[in-house]
Design a protein around this motif. Structure first.
Motif, PDB file in Angstrom:
ATOM      1  N   ARG A   1       0.830  -1.202   0.000  1.00 47.09           N
ATOM      2  CA  ARG A   1       0.000   0.000   0.000  1.00 47.09           C
ATOM      3  C   ARG A   1       0.869   1.257   0.000  1.00 47.09           C
ATOM      4  O   ARG A   1       0.630   2.208  -0.740  1.00 47.09           O
ATOM      5  N   PHE A   2       1.895   1.260   0.846  1.00 45.92           N
ATOM      6  CA  PHE A   2       2.796   2.424   0.914  1.00 45.92           C
ATOM      7  C   PHE A   2       3.523   2.625  -0.419  1.00 45.92           C
ATOM      8  O   PHE A   2       3.609   3.747  -0.925  1.00 45.92           O
ATOM      9  N   SER A   3       4.016   1.556  -0.993  1.00 48.48           N
ATOM     10  CA  SER A   3       4.782   1.654  -2.248  1.00 48.48           C
ATOM     11  C   SER A   3       3.900   2.140  -3.393  1.00 48.48           C
ATOM     12  O   SER A   3       4.298   3.005  -4.177  1.00 48.48           O
ATOM     13  N   VAL A   4       2.681   1.584  -3.485  1.00 46.41           N
ATOM     14  CA  VAL A   4       1.771   1.950  -4.570  1.00 46.41           C
ATOM     15  C   VAL A   4       1.330   3.400  -4.432  1.00 46.41           C
ATOM     16  O   VAL A   4       1.297   4.152  -5.409  1.00 46.41           O
ATOM     17  N   ARG A   5       1.004   3.831  -3.211  1.00 48.53           N
ATOM     18  CA  ARG A   5       0.559   5.221  -3.019  1.00 48.53           C
ATOM     19  C   ARG A   5       1.681   6.203  -3.331  1.00 48.53           C
ATOM     20  O   ARG A   5       1.437   7.268  -3.901  1.00 48.53           O
ATOM     21  N   THR A   6       2.899   5.845  -2.956  1.00 47.88           N
ATOM     22  CA  THR A   6       4.035   6.712  -3.278  1.00 47.88           C
ATOM     23  C   THR A   6       4.217   6.827  -4.779  1.00 47.88           C
ATOM     24  O   THR A   6       4.398   7.921  -5.328  1.00 47.88           O
ATOM     25  N   TYR A   7       4.136   5.688  -5.461  1.00 47.64           N
ATOM     26  CA  TYR A   7       4.253   5.668  -6.920  1.00 47.64           C
ATOM     27  C   TYR A   7       3.152   6.505  -7.566  1.00 47.64           C
ATOM     28  O   TYR A   7       3.419   7.313  -8.474  1.00 47.64           O
TER      29      TYR A   7
END
Length: 326
Positions: free
Chosen positions: A301-307
């Motif tokens: 979730r963190f990685s996707v939202r950052t992307y």
């Protein structure tokens, strides 16, 4: 000159339906009819579209209880008479020469289906073109391979198709609520397509990012619905004896949708567990990484939202000033 039917489903669309209909009325291609389907609206939509139909003889209005977008489109097709079908959402609008350009390309290349591209409308001051990653002329199998890729989803608007493609079996069952019906419809359309064209040089509509749409609100983006969605696609491909050939693409599509379309992954779910067990050694690098990430939902979730945040910032910096189509 072939008659083109423009199908406009409308649910609580009073604030923008007039703009949509006006764009259809002002087409340079004149042999057009409109079928507006009021899908159980609770605002002033029924009154607005009835008034429009009284003013214009080429507008037909259908009123029905709320049954969802797919059923509204199906009802519109049943009430239409055109040789070609164009779907237009009530909050979007066509460029003035959209139908002319699409019909010309269909005639020149003998196409059953032709897709252009939209300009994504953000505000009165900015738009963003939305080109397709795949362009050219394709047969049925090539078309199916394109739409089963994460990058290849083609919306039902921004395209034109011969009436013969739109049999009732293109649509999911009326009792079924599934997210992102565009892929489901395109899988159905691929059964009868001989030649399909997808072109980035045909700008045919403006796509309005409506903050109250089901997509924006995430109403349909629940994990349970996505599980049913992929089960439905597999059942359709199985009846056509294409499931084994399409399974590798479906697995990539599942990983992509779990990573980008499900906010809270429920790891105990049987569908999620089956995806976790996929052998990803032959996946492209991006999907090998995503396959590992979705096994750790918080990190994913963190990685996707950052992307997505970085992607949105870059896109905003490249948007063009909005200039209305004349």
């Amino acid at each position: 000159m072939a008659l083109v039917s423009i199908i406009i489903p409308a649910y609580n669309a009073a604030p923008f339906i007039s703009r949509c209909v006006e764009s259809a009325l002002n087409q340079t291609y004149k042999d057009c009819e409109m079928v507006i389907v009021d899908d159980g609206s609770t605002d002033d939509t029924p009154m607005v579209i009835d008034n429009l139909a009284m003013e214009h003889s080429n507008i037909t209005v259908v009123h029905q209880a709320n049954r969802g977008l797919a059923e509204a489109r199906k009802a519109g097709i049943h009430a239409s008479k055109g040789d070609y079908i164009v779907h237009l959402d009530a909050d979007d609008w066509l460029t003035s020469d959209a139908i002319e350009k699409l019909m010309k390309r269909c005639t020149e290349l003998d196409l059953d289906y032709c897709a252009g591209i939209p300009r994504v409308y953000f505000s009165e001051t900015s738009i963003e073109p939305s080109p397709r990653p795949f362009t050219g002329v394709f047969n049925d199998w090539e078309f199916l391979n394109i739409i089963l890729t994460p990058e290849g989803n083609l919306p039902s608007w921004g395209c034109i198709a011969k009436r013969m493609l739109w049999n009732d079996d293109v649509f999911p069952p009326s009792s079924t609520v599934l997210p992102n019906e565009d892929l489901l419809l395109n899988v159905g359309l691929s059964k009868r397509i001989n030649k399909a064209g997808i072109f980035n040089d045909l700008v045919v509509c403006y796509y309005y990012l409506n903050p109250q749409s089901l997509t924006a609100l995430g109403t349909l983006y629940k994990q349970k619905l996505w599980a049913s969605y992929f089960a439905f696609i597999r059942s359709q491909l199985l009846t056509r004896r294409l499931l084994a050939k399409c399974e590798p693409k479906l697995r990539l599509l599942e990983v992509d949708h779990i990573a980008f379309h499900i906010d809270k992954i429920k790891t105990e779910d049987s569908w999620i567990q089956s995806v976790y067990k996929y052998d990803s050694k032959n996946f492209p690098k991006k999907y090998r990484i995503l396959h590992k990430l979705i096994k750790h939902p918080r990190i994913a979730r963190f990685s996707v939202r950052t992307y997505q945040t970085l992607k949105a910032m870059f896109a905003k910096s490249t948007r063009m000033p909005f200039k209305a189509d004349k």
